[in-house]
Design an enzyme around this catalytic site. Structure first.
Site, mmCIF file in Angstrom:
data_model
loop_
_atom_site.group_PDB
_atom_site.id
_atom_site.type_symbol
_atom_site.label_atom_id
_atom_site.label_comp_id
_atom_site.label_asym_id
_atom_site.label_seq_id
_atom_site.Cartn_x
_atom_site.Cartn_y
_atom_site.Cartn_z
ATOM 1 N N LYS A 171 10.308 5.048 -2.322
ATOM 2 C CA LYS A 171 9.903 3.643 -2.126
ATOM 3 C C LYS A 171 8.487 3.400 -2.667
ATOM 4 O O LYS A 171 8.226 2.419 -3.367
ATOM 5 C CB LYS A 171 9.974 3.322 -0.628
ATOM 6 C CG LYS A 171 9.398 1.990 -0.217
ATOM 7 C CD LYS A 171 10.265 0.826 -0.613
ATOM 8 C CE LYS A 171 9.582 -0.489 -0.285
ATOM 9 N NZ LYS A 171 10.321 -1.619 -0.806
ATOM 10 N N LYS A 246 -0.160 -3.422 0.713
ATOM 11 C CA LYS A 246 0.131 -2.299 1.613
ATOM 12 C C LYS A 246 0.805 -1.161 0.849
ATOM 13 O O LYS A 246 0.430 0.004 0.977
ATOM 14 C CB LYS A 246 1.043 -2.801 2.742
ATOM 15 C CG LYS A 246 1.544 -1.706 3.653
ATOM 16 C CD LYS A 246 2.706 -2.172 4.519
ATOM 17 C CE LYS A 246 3.603 -0.998 4.831
ATOM 18 N NZ LYS A 246 4.782 -1.336 5.588
#
Ligand code: NAD
Length: 297
Positions: A171, A246
């Site tokens: 990811k 983030k």
């Protein structure tokens, strides 16, 4: 059908839990935010008042939480998932978090005899709602085999990425590419305009040339060429600037920890930091086009 405890009924978790209900699973969902619990109840779920009530009787626990610290707290603290989950329960964390936390929590689960996988997703709120997410899963093959049919109720691709933490690694690497590629498309669009080449013409050519990428052909950061892209609706998300920051932070920290060289990732992270403000944080990450083209900020 499984008895599932679902923690985190936010923008992603809410629709994901609703899709588990549609597939016939029995889902007890918890979120500290009352409005999230109400939405889940309205979708036909059993909204409970504590994590303990969701987890205590679950065959499968799924979490979709904001950050690593929330995952540590939910799983490791006294009264957390590892203490309360019944023997034999399967634990699936779908949050996007750092690899070290994913491995530490899965290791602690293993010590308690509980199988756990990390299963972060790609596809955003639209994919969560439509049940078309991509899951990248880290964990032992037996745990992956148990998780797969559950995850298939929420997604259309469920891919084993290797041992614990590798789902998060996939990811983070994917979104490192995405962040850099988005900025590359923005820079090319801004330069084209200065050179007297229209956005549409550059799109028509580059979408069939070697500059082609998802950020251009599916998510074009200027209005016009891709009618479904957030640029056509004032950059409403989608995937927010805050989320991209983030994920790029996770990538930059992972690179520092491992000695990998990601100079463009570091630059992309800095550009998103520069762009992020109270006014822009909630916009889609493709809104960085407005800074790069000099329209704002
Ligand atoms: P969100 O903030 O909308 O939802 C998170 C929810 O978790 C909140 O409602 C919060 O109240 C709840 N929560 C916090 N601590 C809890 C606890 N201990 N027990 C139960 N609930 C708790 O965030 P989101 O957009 O749903 O994202 C969730 C995760 O998915 C993040 O890690 C994000 O990076 C990742 N993700 C998001 C997207 C997206 O487009 N939104 C896409 C891919 C991945």
């Amino acid at each position: 059908m499984a008895r599932i405890g679902f923690l985190g009924l936010g923008n992603m978790g809410g629709p994901m839990a609703a899709n588990l209900l549609k597939a016939g699973h029995e889902v007890r969902g918890f979120d500290p935010v009352p409005a999230a619990r109400e939405r889940f109840a309205a979708a036909g779920g059993t909204a409970v008042e504590s994590a303990a009530e969701a987890v205590r009787t679950a065959e499968v626990v799924i979490s979709m939480l904001p950050e690593g610290r929330h995952v540590r707290a939910a799983y490791l603290e006294p009264g957390g998932v590892l203490e309360l989950a019944p023997a034999g329960a399967l634990l699936i964390d779908c949050s996007t978090i750092d690899v070290a936390t994913a491995r530490a929590v899965a290791g602690a689960a293993k010590e308690r005899g509980l199988a756990m996988v990390d299963a972060p997703v790609s596809g955003g709120v639209a994919g969560a709602t439509a049940g078309t997410l991509t899951f990248m899963v880290g964990g032992e093959p037996e745990a992956f085999a148990r998780a797969k049919p559950i995850l298939e109720a929420m997604g259309r691709a469920v891919i084993h990425a290797g041992p614990s933490g590798n789902g998060q690694a996939a990811k983070i690497c994917n979104n490192l590419m995405l962040g850099i590629q988005m900025i590359s498309v923005c820079e090319a669009m801004a330069l084209a305009e200065k050179l007297g080449l229209s956005h549409q013409t550059l799109f028509d050519i580059s979408s069939k040339s070697s500059g082609q990428c998802w950020s251009l052909t599916n998510y074009c950061p200027v209005p016009g060429p891709v009618p479904t892209s957030p640029a056509n609706r004032g950059y409403q998300p989608g995937f927010t600037v805050a989320m991209m920051r983030k994920d790029l932070k996770l990538a930059v920290e992972a690179a520092l920890a491992t000695g990998a060289r990601t100079p463009l990732g570091a630059q992309a992270y800095q550009l998103y930091n520069l762009f992020a403000s109270e006014a822009t944080e909630g916009l889609d990450f493709s809104a960085i086009m407005t800074m790069i083209s000099g329209q704002s900020h």
